[in-house]
Design a protein around this motif. Structure first.
Motif, PDB file in Angstrom:
ATOM      1  N   THR A 264       5.425 -21.065 -10.004  1.00  0.00           N
ATOM      2  CA  THR A 264       4.847 -22.235 -11.483  1.00  0.00           C
ATOM      3  C   THR A 264       4.429 -23.113 -10.367  1.00  0.00           C
ATOM      4  O   THR A 264       3.008 -23.607 -10.628  1.00  0.00           O
ATOM      5  CB  THR A 264       5.922 -22.477 -12.386  1.00  0.00           C
ATOM      6  OG1 THR A 264       6.668 -21.523 -12.522  1.00  0.00           O
ATOM      7  CG2 THR A 264       4.885 -23.255 -12.646  1.00  0.00           C
TER       8      THR A 264
ATOM      9  N   ASP B 268      -1.846 -13.847  -5.567  1.00  0.00           N
ATOM     10  CA  ASP B 268      -0.836 -14.211  -6.493  1.00  0.00           C
ATOM     11  C   ASP B 268      -0.125 -13.098  -6.716  1.00  0.00           C
ATOM     12  O   ASP B 268       1.510 -13.723  -6.942  1.00  0.00           O
ATOM     13  CB  ASP B 268      -1.937 -14.644  -8.000  1.00  0.00           C
ATOM     14  CG  ASP B 268      -1.098 -13.519  -9.107  1.00  0.00           C
ATOM     15  OD1 ASP B 268      -0.417 -15.246 -10.231  1.00  0.00           O
ATOM     16  OD2 ASP B 268      -0.722 -13.337 -10.260  1.00  0.00           O
TER      17      ASP B 268
ATOM     18  N   HIS C  62      -0.480 -15.962 -20.638  1.00  0.00           N
ATOM     19  CA  HIS C  62      -1.482 -16.897 -20.747  1.00  0.00           C
ATOM     20  C   HIS C  62      -0.482 -17.592 -19.310  1.00  0.00           C
ATOM     21  O   HIS C  62      -0.163 -18.623 -18.580  1.00  0.00           O
ATOM     22  CB  HIS C  62      -1.811 -18.314 -21.566  1.00  0.00           C
ATOM     23  CG  HIS C  62      -2.508 -18.544 -22.773  1.00  0.00           C
ATOM     24  ND1 HIS C  62      -2.533 -19.251 -23.700  1.00  0.00           N
ATOM     25  CD2 HIS C  62      -2.606 -17.201 -22.833  1.00  0.00           C
ATOM     26  CE1 HIS C  62      -3.174 -18.491 -24.516  1.00  0.00           C
ATOM     27  NE2 HIS C  62      -4.019 -17.545 -24.042  1.00  0.00           N
ATOM     28  N   SER C  63      -0.797 -16.559 -18.283  1.00  0.00           N
ATOM     29  CA  SER C  63       0.192 -16.863 -17.048  1.00  0.00           C
ATOM     30  C   SER C  63      -1.657 -17.206 -16.002  1.00  0.00           C
ATOM     31  O   SER C  63      -2.397 -16.024 -16.467  1.00  0.00           O
ATOM     32  CB  SER C  63       0.981 -16.033 -16.324  1.00  0.00           C
ATOM     33  OG  SER C  63      -0.085 -14.817 -16.966  1.00  0.00           O
TER      34      SER C  63
ATOM     35  N   HIS D 289       1.148 -15.634 -24.737  1.00  0.00           N
ATOM     36  CA  HIS D 289       2.290 -13.925 -23.597  1.00  0.00           C
ATOM     37  C   HIS D 289       1.907 -14.337 -22.156  1.00  0.00           C
ATOM     38  O   HIS D 289       1.859 -13.649 -21.300  1.00  0.00           O
ATOM     39  CB  HIS D 289       2.342 -13.648 -23.801  1.00  0.00           C
ATOM     40  CG  HIS D 289       3.841 -14.034 -25.747  1.00  0.00           C
ATOM     41  ND1 HIS D 289       3.432 -13.488 -26.529  1.00  0.00           N
ATOM     42  CD2 HIS D 289       5.648 -14.320 -25.541  1.00  0.00           C
ATOM     43  CE1 HIS D 289       5.034 -14.058 -27.242  1.00  0.00           C
ATOM     44  NE2 HIS D 289       5.809 -14.645 -26.602  1.00  0.00           N
TER      45      HIS D 289
END
Length: 310
Positions: free
Chosen positions: A133, A121, A56-57, A54
């Protein structure tokens, strides 16, 4: 001084934070404890982010890199300081001093650039949420981190090579607990004017540049958040920036405080004490800021260790 009379010294003496023998055990215990917290706290963040899908952004990818840099940044100075206290020695070799300067600059500049990238970001996530995205794709994230490392490495290499051109004759005492560039270029018997100019130019360019980007990003974020009609929506939007904003404030305020305090008091010893803030305290507090102010991190920690985090 005649070139034939110059003798290049092979080691320096780190005077540390205090020369009082009775304070040495206290300083050792305090810094050993802080170092352990820094290493294990940042390692835990890396473990949590790497093991939880969850997280991994892009935001947590940059946080992983920041935690790694914080571990390396602290490890450049504290182990040598603890070793000197334990062995009752204040000596650091010329090569060791140059190595310490190289890695200190490397990780400090990397820290600054990563904070700037993390601000970008958050800017994209809030101001361009529909295209987040597509914009913050893995290729761009990797490229931003790679460019940050390349600039940091080249900058460190430049300062280190310029240090090699200086001649140190008799003044080998450093009123600090590590070899800091600002202190070192005051010691040589050769002319260090160019070193001073390059140091201040690099500080303005590589420190002020990312900081300006952070200020611009948060200016646009605040403008965007103010246009959200609901109070809950504004809170949710800005809460995603709270941890990063706290780390940025802590890092820049402590570093600014170091140089303002040293300039005001003209005391190298007070500057050494103030340097503890950005070299030790800030990397130690970063994991707490991100774990205590971030619901995703707290949920991931609960899944891993099985204990809820307040």
């Amino acid at each position: 001084m005649e070139p034939g009379n110059v003798t290049q010294i092979s080691e320096f003496c780190l005077l540390g934070l205090s020369e009082d023998p009775e304070l040495q055990p206290l300083i050792f215990g305090l810094f050993f404890f802080m170092y352990l917290i820094t290493v294990f706290g940042n390692l835990l963040i890396i473990l949590v982010v790497s093991s939880d899908s969850h997280l991994h952004s892009p935001m947590y990818f940059f946080l992983n890199n920041l935690s790694f840099v914080d571990i390396c940044f602290t490890s450049t100075t504290i182990p040598k300081m603890l070793w000197n206290i334990q062995t009752q020695s204040k000596v650091i070799t010329y090569a060791g001093c140059l190595t310490q300067i190289y890695f200190l600059i490397l990780f400090a500049v990397s820290d600054v650039f990563l904070l700037g990238v993390m601000a970008y970001d958050r800017f994209v996530a809030i101001c361009h949420s529909l295209h987040y995205t597509a914009i913050m794709n893995p290729r761009l994230c990797g490229l931003l981190v790679l460019v940050s490392w390349i600039i940091s490495i080249l900058n460190s290499l430049l300062h280190s090579l310029m240090m090699l051109q200086l001649s140190f004759c008799t003044n080998f005492k450093i009123p600090h607990f590590f070899c800091e560039l600002n202190q070192m270029i005051q010691l040589p018997c050769s002319d260090a004017l160019l070193n001073n100019l390059v140091m201040y130019f690099a500080a303005v360019l590589l420190g002020g540049g990312p900081f300006s980007g952070i200020l611009y990003s948060y200016f646009k974020i605040v403008s965007s958040v103010r246009r959200i009609s609901s109070a809950l929506g504004r809170y949710r939007a800005f809460s995603t920036c709270a941890s990063h904003l706290s780390v940025v404030s802590l890092f820049y305020c402590t570093m600014l405080g170091v140089y303002l305090s040293s300039a005001a008091t003209q005391s190298s010893h007070s500057g050494a004490i103030a340097s503890v803030m950005y070299t030790v305290v800030t990397p130690m507090l970063n994991p707490f800021i991100y774990s205590l102010r971030n619901k995703d991190i707290k949920r991931a920690l609960k899944r891993i260790i099985g204990v809820p985090v307040m």
